[in-house]
Every structure is written in structure tokens, then in C-alpha cells.
Design a protein around this motif. Structure first.
Motif, PDB file in Angstrom:
ATOM      1  N   THR A   1       0.830  -1.195   0.000  1.00 33.32           N
ATOM      2  CA  THR A   1       0.000   0.000   0.000  1.00 33.32           C
ATOM      3  C   THR A   1       0.867   1.248   0.000  1.00 33.32           C
ATOM      4  O   THR A   1       0.613   2.204  -0.743  1.00 33.32           O
ATOM      5  CB  THR A   1      -0.922   0.022   1.240  1.00 33.32           C
ATOM      6  OG1 THR A   1      -1.865  -1.038   1.121  1.00 33.32           O
ATOM      7  CG2 THR A   1      -1.659   1.344   1.366  1.00 33.32           C
ATOM      8  N   VAL A   2       1.906   1.236   0.823  1.00 39.20           N
ATOM      9  CA  VAL A   2       2.821   2.375   0.888  1.00 39.20           C
ATOM     10  C   VAL A   2       3.577   2.514  -0.430  1.00 39.20           C
ATOM     11  O   VAL A   2       3.804   3.626  -0.919  1.00 39.20           O
ATOM     12  CB  VAL A   2       3.814   2.215   2.056  1.00 39.20           C
ATOM     13  CG1 VAL A   2       4.537   3.525   2.307  1.00 39.20           C
ATOM     14  CG2 VAL A   2       3.102   1.758   3.322  1.00 39.20           C
ATOM     15  N   LEU A   3       3.957   1.398  -1.020  1.00 44.41           N
ATOM     16  CA  LEU A   3       4.651   1.425  -2.307  1.00 44.41           C
ATOM     17  C   LEU A   3       3.801   2.119  -3.367  1.00 44.41           C
ATOM     18  O   LEU A   3       4.273   3.042  -4.050  1.00 44.41           O
ATOM     19  CB  LEU A   3       4.974  -0.006  -2.749  1.00 44.41           C
ATOM     20  CG  LEU A   3       5.532  -0.168  -4.176  1.00 44.41           C
ATOM     21  CD1 LEU A   3       6.863   0.544  -4.318  1.00 44.41           C
ATOM     22  CD2 LEU A   3       5.657  -1.650  -4.534  1.00 44.41           C
ATOM     23  N   ALA A   4       2.551   1.702  -3.516  1.00 44.69           N
ATOM     24  CA  ALA A   4       1.678   2.278  -4.541  1.00 44.69           C
ATOM     25  C   ALA A   4       1.412   3.761  -4.278  1.00 44.69           C
ATOM     26  O   ALA A   4       1.428   4.582  -5.207  1.00 44.69           O
ATOM     27  CB  ALA A   4       0.371   1.507  -4.608  1.00 44.69           C
ATOM     28  N   ASN A   5       1.178   4.110  -3.010  1.00 40.85           N
ATOM     29  CA  ASN A   5       0.934   5.513  -2.695  1.00 40.85           C
ATOM     30  C   ASN A   5       2.177   6.363  -2.938  1.00 40.85           C
ATOM     31  O   ASN A   5       2.086   7.497  -3.413  1.00 40.85           O
ATOM     32  CB  ASN A   5       0.475   5.656  -1.249  1.00 40.85           C
ATOM     33  CG  ASN A   5      -0.992   5.295  -1.068  1.00 40.85           C
ATOM     34  OD1 ASN A   5      -1.779   5.375  -2.002  1.00 40.85           O
ATOM     35  ND2 ASN A   5      -1.358   4.888   0.136  1.00 40.85           N
ATOM     36  N   ALA A   6       3.354   5.819  -2.624  1.00 35.84           N
ATOM     37  CA  ALA A   6       4.595   6.551  -2.886  1.00 35.84           C
ATOM     38  C   ALA A   6       4.754   6.817  -4.378  1.00 35.84           C
ATOM     39  O   ALA A   6       5.100   7.935  -4.786  1.00 35.84           O
ATOM     40  CB  ALA A   6       5.784   5.769  -2.347  1.00 35.84           C
ATOM     41  N   ILE A   7       4.493   5.793  -5.197  1.00 35.16           N
ATOM     42  CA  ILE A   7       4.591   5.956  -6.652  1.00 35.16           C
ATOM     43  C   ILE A   7       3.616   7.031  -7.125  1.00 35.16           C
ATOM     44  O   ILE A   7       3.957   7.892  -7.942  1.00 35.16           O
ATOM     45  CB  ILE A   7       4.310   4.617  -7.358  1.00 35.16           C
ATOM     46  CG1 ILE A   7       5.403   3.597  -7.033  1.00 35.16           C
ATOM     47  CG2 ILE A   7       4.188   4.812  -8.861  1.00 35.16           C
ATOM     48  CD1 ILE A   7       6.782   3.970  -7.510  1.00 35.16           C
ATOM     49  N   ALA A   8       2.400   7.005  -6.615  1.00 34.73           N
ATOM     50  CA  ALA A   8       1.390   7.993  -6.992  1.00 34.73           C
ATOM     51  C   ALA A   8       1.820   9.403  -6.609  1.00 34.73           C
ATOM     52  O   ALA A   8       1.473  10.375  -7.284  1.00 34.73           O
ATOM     53  CB  ALA A   8       0.054   7.654  -6.343  1.00 34.73           C
ATOM     54  N   LEU A   9       2.591   9.512  -5.525  1.00 36.67           N
ATOM     55  CA  LEU A   9       3.053  10.817  -5.040  1.00 36.67           C
ATOM     56  C   LEU A   9       4.351  11.258  -5.701  1.00 36.67           C
ATOM     57  O   LEU A   9       4.909  12.305  -5.358  1.00 36.67           O
ATOM     58  CB  LEU A   9       3.249  10.759  -3.525  1.00 36.67           C
ATOM     59  CG  LEU A   9       1.966  10.609  -2.696  1.00 36.67           C
ATOM     60  CD1 LEU A   9       2.288  10.243  -1.252  1.00 36.67           C
ATOM     61  CD2 LEU A   9       1.130  11.882  -2.751  1.00 36.67           C
ATOM     62  N   GLY A  10       4.846  10.461  -6.634  1.00 37.47           N
ATOM     63  CA  GLY A  10       6.055  10.838  -7.368  1.00 37.47           C
ATOM     64  C   GLY A  10       7.344  10.388  -6.728  1.00 37.47           C
ATOM     65  O   GLY A  10       8.423  10.856  -7.099  1.00 37.47           O
ATOM     66  N   ILE A  11       7.278   9.456  -5.778  1.00 39.47           N
ATOM     67  CA  ILE A  11       8.455   8.923  -5.100  1.00 39.47           C
ATOM     68  C   ILE A  11       8.721   7.502  -5.598  1.00 39.47           C
ATOM     69  O   ILE A  11       7.815   6.670  -5.613  1.00 39.47           O
ATOM     70  CB  ILE A  11       8.255   8.887  -3.569  1.00 39.47           C
ATOM     71  CG1 ILE A  11       7.978  10.292  -3.031  1.00 39.47           C
ATOM     72  CG2 ILE A  11       9.459   8.262  -2.874  1.00 39.47           C
ATOM     73  CD1 ILE A  11       9.137  11.246  -3.141  1.00 39.47           C
TER      74      ILE A  11
ATOM     75  N   ILE B   1      -2.083  -4.744 -12.021  1.00 38.54           N
ATOM     76  CA  ILE B   1      -2.576  -3.873 -13.081  1.00 38.54           C
ATOM     77  C   ILE B   1      -2.414  -2.407 -12.723  1.00 38.54           C
ATOM     78  O   ILE B   1      -2.007  -1.591 -13.547  1.00 38.54           O
ATOM     79  CB  ILE B   1      -4.056  -4.201 -13.382  1.00 38.54           C
ATOM     80  CG1 ILE B   1      -4.168  -5.580 -14.053  1.00 38.54           C
ATOM     81  CG2 ILE B   1      -4.696  -3.131 -14.255  1.00 38.54           C
ATOM     82  CD1 ILE B   1      -5.585  -6.045 -14.266  1.00 38.54           C
ATOM     83  N   PHE B   2      -2.698  -2.051 -11.464  1.00 34.64           N
ATOM     84  CA  PHE B   2      -2.660  -0.636 -11.094  1.00 34.64           C
ATOM     85  C   PHE B   2      -1.238  -0.073 -11.005  1.00 34.64           C
ATOM     86  O   PHE B   2      -1.054   1.136 -10.882  1.00 34.64           O
ATOM     87  CB  PHE B   2      -3.414  -0.390  -9.777  1.00 34.64           C
ATOM     88  CG  PHE B   2      -2.897  -1.159  -8.590  1.00 34.64           C
ATOM     89  CD1 PHE B   2      -1.826  -0.699  -7.851  1.00 34.64           C
ATOM     90  CD2 PHE B   2      -3.512  -2.343  -8.207  1.00 34.64           C
ATOM     91  CE1 PHE B   2      -1.358  -1.401  -6.755  1.00 34.64           C
ATOM     92  CE2 PHE B   2      -3.054  -3.048  -7.106  1.00 34.64           C
ATOM     93  CZ  PHE B   2      -1.974  -2.577  -6.383  1.00 34.64           C
ATOM     94  N   LEU B   3      -0.213  -0.954 -11.073  1.00 31.85           N
ATOM     95  CA  LEU B   3       1.172  -0.486 -11.066  1.00 31.85           C
ATOM     96  C   LEU B   3       1.840  -0.595 -12.437  1.00 31.85           C
ATOM     97  O   LEU B   3       2.947  -0.094 -12.621  1.00 31.85           O
ATOM     98  CB  LEU B   3       2.000  -1.285 -10.050  1.00 31.85           C
ATOM     99  CG  LEU B   3       1.806  -0.955  -8.576  1.00 31.85           C
ATOM    100  CD1 LEU B   3       2.647  -1.882  -7.709  1.00 31.85           C
ATOM    101  CD2 LEU B   3       2.151   0.502  -8.289  1.00 31.85           C
TER     102      LEU B   3
END
Length: 282
Positions: A19-29, A47-49
Motif C-alpha cells: 500500500t505504501v509502495l503504490a501511494n509513494a509511486i502515486a506521489l512521485g516517489i 494492473i494498477f502499477l
């Protein structure tokens, strides 16, 4: 869990949960290290990644249940992010500044996004992501109008273990919270708030409780999931469901609908548009 001096612009972030991984990616990290979990340890990228991350550039630091302190040290993080389960804050904070968020419930995914964004100094980016999410929800409501005011949407996923053939997500699950945001009703058995769990177990004799006007059935598409799906579809009780007889059963991606992050949330909305707006043509 103590205090950490968090860098203003962290460059080498390690995440302890998908969850933290996906949110980090969404935040540009782009994290330098991540645990493997049910979502990220398979041969296929969720799929979402897909198209958003290069896993070859992320060092594996163990599993979600047992991250390796040695591997975390080797990637030299300047910030460690995760939830407050499975891990020892004191040990991690000796390696790098550590922020562990208290786990509330799957339906609290927006709150978790904002807390991790604060640790990453990305609050404005998170607010923009949620504003875009809310705009898409409003667009869905506008498209559907009042035609689905009493239309009951059932959510279920393939289990096949000793206690259940399938499980239905309740209101405060991840998917349940999005369906509620979208203004859709739920079948009575699923229209509840779970206290300790966010789903109800359904044996083969109880699958009538997953009936509705539309059913989103989460499947990973692997061999075991296909076996359970075939067992379910061969059941006489399955064939008696109104939603089956009306051909309104939609097989959707398990990792998307049972995740807990903003990227997956948008994937759920994509499916709501696809199956309830474009396909149903209400």
C-alpha cells in the motif's frame, strides 16, 4: 512509537507494505527498497502499477511479514515508511528515520494516503490525487443519474478455504468505501460495518447472500482462482441467483479491488464506469 527527524525531501525511501509502495509511486516517489507481498511477489505486476514502476530498480528487502534489517541497511535509506504491524520501530529507527502509521481499517485508505504524504512532504500532491478521485466519483454519479438509486451492487472474492467458498466485502472495506462514495447501494447482508474484519464468509450454502443487481467478483485469474470459480459456477445455487440469470456478473482484478491505495482506487472507478455505464448503458 517515538520520534524521528524526517528529511524534508527524502531521496532513498524504503517501504514496508505494498500500500505504501503504490501511494509513494502515486506521489512521485520511487522507493529504493520494498518488501514483497501478495500483491508484488508474483510474476506479474499488478494492473494498477503497470507502466508506473520499474521493479528492477527496487531492491527487495524481504517479505511484508518479515522484512530483513540487513537488506534494509544495504540500500542505505534516508526514510523508512510502513504500518505499525510485523515490524519493530526501535530496530528500524536505528537504521534510518522511521515513520510507522497506525493501521485503522481498509476503508481508511484516504487517511493513510494523507499520513504517508505528510511524511514524504507531499501533502499538496496527495490533496490533488484525492481531488481528482472525488471529481471522477462525481462524474460517475452524473453519468448514472438517479437510475441506480436502488440498484444493489454486490462485492465478493474467491476464497475456497475451509471456512468459506467466497467472501463478501462489507461497507468499510477498501472496495466497499469506494462503492459507497459512488452512491451505490449494497445487498442487506453486505450493508454493514465490520468491527474486526471487513468481509463476511460465505459457504457454498450461503451464496444467496451475494445476490444483487450487479456482482463484482474479484479473481486473481490463476489456476486456483479458476478452480474455485468453476466450482462456484457449477453450483445449482449459483444458477438461481438473480444477478447470474440477468448476466450481470463481472469478473474483476483481485489485486485492484482488494488493495488499499489511490492507484487501485482509480482502477475500481475504471471498472465501475466500464461495467455500469459503458456496458450496462443505463
Amino acid at each position: 512509537m517515538g520520534e524521528s527527524c524526517v528529511p524534508i525531501t527524502p531521496q532513498r525511501v524504503v517501504v514496508l507494505d505494498d500500500t505504501v509502495l503504490a501511494n509513494a509511486i502515486a506521489l512521485g516517489i520511487h522507493p529504493v527498497g520494498s518488501v514483497a507481498s501478495n500483491t508484488t511477489s508474483g510474476l506479474e505486476i499488478p494492473i494498477f502499477l503497470q507502466g508506473k514502476i520499474d521493479f528492477e530498480k527496487i531492491q527487495s528487502i524481504g517479505t511484508q511479514e518479515q522484512p530483513s534489517l540487513e537488506k534494509i541497511m544495504l540500500v542505505k535509506p534516508d526514510l523508512i515508511l510502513g504500518f505499525d504491524y510485523f515490524v519493530n520501530y526501535n530496530q528500524l529507527s536505528q537504521i534510518a528515520p522511521t515513520v510507522l502509521i497506525k493501521w485503522d481499517e481498509a476503508g481508511a485508505w484516504k487517511k493513510h494516503l494523507m499520513l504517508f504524504a505528510e511524511a514524504l512532504n507531499k501533502t499538496q500532491a496527495a490533496e490533488k490525487l484525492l481531488a481528482d478521485y472525488n471529481q471522477r466519483i462525481q462524474e460517475f454519479k452524473t453519468a448514472i443519474g438517479s437510475q441506480l438509486e436502488h440498484f444493489q451492487v454486490s462485492l465478493a472474492y474467491l476464497a475456497g478455504d475451509g471456512s468459506a467458498l467466497v467472501r463478501s466485502d462489507v461497507k468499510n472495506s477498501f472496495a466497499g468505501s469506494i462503492v459507497e462514495d459512488a452512491g451505490l447501494s449494497r445487498p442487506p447482508a453486505q450493508d454493514i460495518v465490520g468491527k474486526d474484519y471487513y468481509q463476511i464468509d460465505l459457504s457454498a450454502e450461503m451464496i444467496h447472500l451475494m445476490d444483487g443487481d450487479a456482482l463484482f467478483l474479484f479473481s486473481s485469474g490463476n489456476k486456483e482462482a479458476n478452480r474455485i470459480l468453476k466450482q462456484l459456477q457449477n453450483s445449482p445455487l449459483w444458477k438461481q441467483l438473480k444477478v447470474v440469470q440477468q448476466n450481470r456478473t463481472h469478473i474483476v482484478d483481485h489485486s485492484t479491488w482488494r488493495s488499499r491505495n489511490i492507484l487501485a482506487a482509480n482502477g475500481v472507478i475504471d471498472d465501475l464506469f466500464k461495467y455500469l455505464i459503458e456496458q450496462e448503458k443505463f
